[in-house]
Each structure stands twice: as C-alpha cells, then as structure tokens.
Scaffold this active site. Structure first.
Site, short mmCIF file in Angstrom:
data_model
loop_
_atom_site.label_atom_id
_atom_site.label_comp_id
_atom_site.label_asym_id
_atom_site.label_seq_id
_atom_site.Cartn_x
_atom_site.Cartn_y
_atom_site.Cartn_z
N CYS A 62 0.85 -1.20 0.00
CA CYS A 62 0.00 0.00 0.00
C CYS A 62 0.89 1.25 0.00
CB CYS A 62 -0.87 -0.01 1.25
SG CYS A 62 0.16 -0.04 2.74
N CYS A 157 2.66 6.46 8.38
CA CYS A 157 1.74 6.54 7.24
C CYS A 157 0.75 7.71 7.44
CB CYS A 157 0.97 5.24 7.12
SG CYS A 157 -0.24 5.31 5.79
N GLU A 187 0.54 0.26 15.99
CA GLU A 187 -0.28 1.40 15.55
C GLU A 187 -1.29 1.80 16.63
OE1 GLU A 187 -2.45 1.07 11.72
OE2 GLU A 187 -3.97 2.30 12.72
S1 SF4 Z 1 -2.57 2.74 7.27
FE1 SF4 Z 1 -1.25 0.93 7.17
S2 SF4 Z 1 -2.27 -0.43 5.68
FE2 SF4 Z 1 -3.15 1.63 5.44
S3 SF4 Z 1 -2.00 2.61 3.79
FE3 SF4 Z 1 -1.01 3.16 5.73
S4 SF4 Z 1 0.57 1.61 6.09
FE4 SF4 Z 1 -0.82 0.83 4.52
#
Ligand code: SF4
Length: 417
Positions: A62, A157, A187
C-alpha cells in the site's frame, strides 16, 4: 498516487502488468459490469488449464508501506558509516525486515514494545527511523531528549496520522475516544498515546469487549471493576462515571470493516437507550463520524469479498503472520472455503503438503492433500498490504509447477501488457 522507489526484488513484472492493465480498465467508462461505485472489484483470472488462479483485484504493498520502504533504503544509501536504528519492525513482513537488517539497520524494540537495544546506548549522532505504524508521544519525547531528529526520518503513514487528527477533533468536541484496535499492536499503541494526550481514551479489541464496556456505560457493572477488566487499555485518570457519558469511535486502520461498523452501531444504540435519544439527536452523546480504516484495508477487503463470489476449491493468503490487515483477509476467506495463510512460497512443500499459519491459535500447522484431485483446480489468491508482489508470483509459479506447467511469464505479461 505517487510512485515510490522500492527495491526491484520486491516487484513482480507479471503482477505489475496485471495491476496496470486492471487500472487502465477501471478508467474505461461503460464497463458492462461496472459497480455502483464506478470501480470494478472482480478478480483477475489466470487460466493455466488444469489450474485456474483468481487474483484479487487489490492486494500487496500500500501507499504507507512503499513510502516507508523507500525512506528506509534511501536513508541507508545516504548515510554510509552512520548507525541506523528502527524503533521496531518497519512493517509486518519478515522478508522486508530481514532485508533492512541485512543493510545494517538495527531494531530497538520488538513488535510488542519489548526493548532489544537500550535507549541510553543511542546518541544524537545516530539515526532512528519511525515505522509506518507511527509511535507513542512518550517514545518521541525520549528520542528528542537524546537529540534525535524524529521528524526527519519519520515514515508514519499519513492514513495513521489521519486517525490521530480525527481523535483530536473528537476530543475537542468533548467526547471520550474509544479506539477499536489490537491493544498490543504498534499502531494502536501509538494512536492510544496521541488520543490520550487530548481526551480520556479506552481501547476495545472486539465486539465482546465492547459489550463489556457498554455495561459500564449503562451501570450494569460496578465502575471499580473496569480498572482490572480494561487493565492497560485506558488512559491515566480515566473516570468511568464521568468519561463514558459522551463517546466517539476511531479504529486501527487495518481492522475488519464489518467489525468496526458493528462496534460503532452497537455503542450508538447503547447511548440512545441510556440517554433517551433519537437517531437524530444521538450526536449529543455519540460522535457520529465515519470509520478510520485506510483505503488499502477497504480496497483489499472489498476485493476479497468480490473474489469469494467465485466458486473455488481453496484460497491462499500471503503475508506476515503478525500482519493485522492480512489476518482479516484470511478471516473473510475462511468463512467460505479452505484457506491457507502462508508467508512465502517455501511453505508450499509439495503438491500434497502445505505449512500454514492458524492465526487464531498462533501456530503453524501442516495440511495434507490441500489440492483437490480434480481439474480444473480453482484457487483464489490475495496478499496483505505489507507483502511484496514477488512473493505472490513465487506462489503462482510453485502451484503451476505442480501441474507440470511452466509459468509462461513473458507470454502472460504480453497478454496483460
Ligand atoms: S494505514 Fe497501514 S495499511 Fe493503510 S496505507 Fe497506511 S501503512 Fe498501509
């Protein structure tokens, strides 16, 4: 979306060609079976004759994973001779983590937050990479005190940061934050830390825990039991009587969409009943926001649901065994057909034996006769958001080999090119 520079070993020319073709097809208007959303989630059929492979429409790396990998390898390249650390696993993929370690990156903590290298051995001259999951404010402060520039090598992210921003908005409107996530996941620990800085917060793992929490909202269970029942999952100073009067829900980005929806719906109803509200006035006590699952979670789960419409014999899901998003894809497949969760093609031992991970009991098991004796054998394949496409190609190659077929990769790429 941005194109990232990811080591070529993670790429698969075949899968890249398939994904490119499907993306182009999505853009073409008037597809005969266009879905309401305007996007086509049907799987791609790779027909090898005696074995037919259905590849999910969306799977693999991703945005957040590619971004993190690009930053990590670039940091190694640009800083020869420097000590480079990662707070913990970069992403939940053993191959990628092993490659990073082979490039000299050391992990400070394991995936559950256990210290592997003491913080006091780190100096301001070192580089510490923040993984895609983000980190807690406490760890960030600790690193800043040492003199580490956390913002420079931060691979958090943006979709995780979006959850933190949503928590902030919920907090500003005086709601307590309920986090639907896995309490030990990096996370969720990071989100809990950020949420707790703004408002009272509590983590619920699943609907069962949510039902327990609801009993404290309704007063069915004495408040003092909460502190042992939710030990380690509530913010400092949490007051059960006061802090459960107005609530809002955010999620770990990789949860199962249907679970997340069920939890939010359930809590909303609890607040409506407790405070004699209507659906229209529910917002007085329940912050009515959309879930905070990321686009990759949504796309991959929708693609799996669509793939499961195909009558098949088995499903293979490829990904790291501690990967949350991958385990949810497995969960969806398991509801319909025999499913094998593997982290590499090496787990496919022969046409008769496969080693697969049972994520419910967290153990690797051996299955025999997993391929049915019939033709064609129909196999559904997908992978998690941290799984390199090269691994999926390896799985396809191995399976076709059992049917004495050579994977005519160039021919297939031409077909999809
Ligand atoms: S939140 Fe996690 S799964 Fe979603 S795009 Fe970001 S890294 Fe990828």
């Amino acid at each position: 979306m941005k194109n990232f520079e990811v080591p070529i070993i993670y790429r698969s020319p075949l899968i890249a060609a398939i994904k490119k073709k499907r993306k182009e097809m999505d853009k073409i208007k008037n597809l005969p079976d266009r879905r309401q959303s305007g996007r086509d989630f049907t799987p791609t059929l790779l027909d090898f004759g005696p074995v037919q492979i259905y590849l999910a429409r969306h799977f693999g790396f991703c945005y957040g994973v590619e971004n993190a990998i690009e930053i990590a390898f670039r940091t190694v390249e640009e800083n020869p001779g420097k000590r480079i650390f990662l707070l913990s696993e970069m992403i939940h993929n053993p191959q990628v983590n092993a490659d990073l370690q082979a490039h000299g990156i050391q992990f400070l903590q394991d995936t559950y937050g256990k210290q592997l290298i003491p913080f006091d051995t780190i100096t301001a001259k070192d580089i510490v990479l923040i993984p895609a999951f983000g980190t807690t404010l406490e760890i960030e402060e600790k690193l800043n005190r040492i003199g580490i520039q956390t913002e420079k090598y931060n691979t958090t992210c943006p979709f995780v940061e979006k959850v933190w921003n949503r928590s902030e908005v919920i907090a500003k409107n005086n709601y307590t934050i309920i986090i639907h996530g896995k309490p030990k996941h990096e996370e969720t620990r990071a989100t809990f830390s950020h949420a707790s800085a703004n408002a009272a917060s509590v983590i619920v793992k699943n609907i069962e825990e949510t039902k327990k929490l609801a009993k404290y909202i309704t007063g069915e269970i004495p408040a003092d039991q909460f502190y042992s029942e939710f030990n380690g999952q509530y913010s400092e100073g949490f007051n059960v009587e006061k802090d459960l009067q107005r609530i809002g829900v955010v999620n770990q980005t990789t949860m199962l969409a249907s679970d997340t929806q069920a939890i939010a719906d359930f809590l909303k109803q609890i607040m409506i009943h407790k405070y004699n509200l209507t659906t229209a006035s529910a917002e007085e006590r329940f912050a009515d926001t959309r879930d905070t699952l990321c686009y990759a979670t949504n796309d991959n789960q929708t693609a799996v649901k669509e793939m499961l419409e195909t009558a098949a014999d088995l499903a293979i899901v490829v990904g790291g065994y501690n990967s949350s998003n991958t385990s949810h894809l497995v969960e969806l497949c398991e509801e319909k057909l025999p499913t094998y969760f593997i982290n590499s093609e090496e787990k496919i031992l022969s046409a008769d034996k496969i080693l697969y991970f049972n994520f419910h009991n967290k153990e690797e098991l051996l299955a025999t006769r997993y391929l049915p004796e019939k033709t064609p054998v129909k196999i559904l394949i997908t992978s998690g958001a941290s799984c390199p496409d090269a691994l999926v190609e390896g799985v396809i190659r191995k399976l076709t080999h059992f049917f004495t077929l050579a994977l005519r990769e160039e021919e297939l790429i031409r077909q999809f090119g």
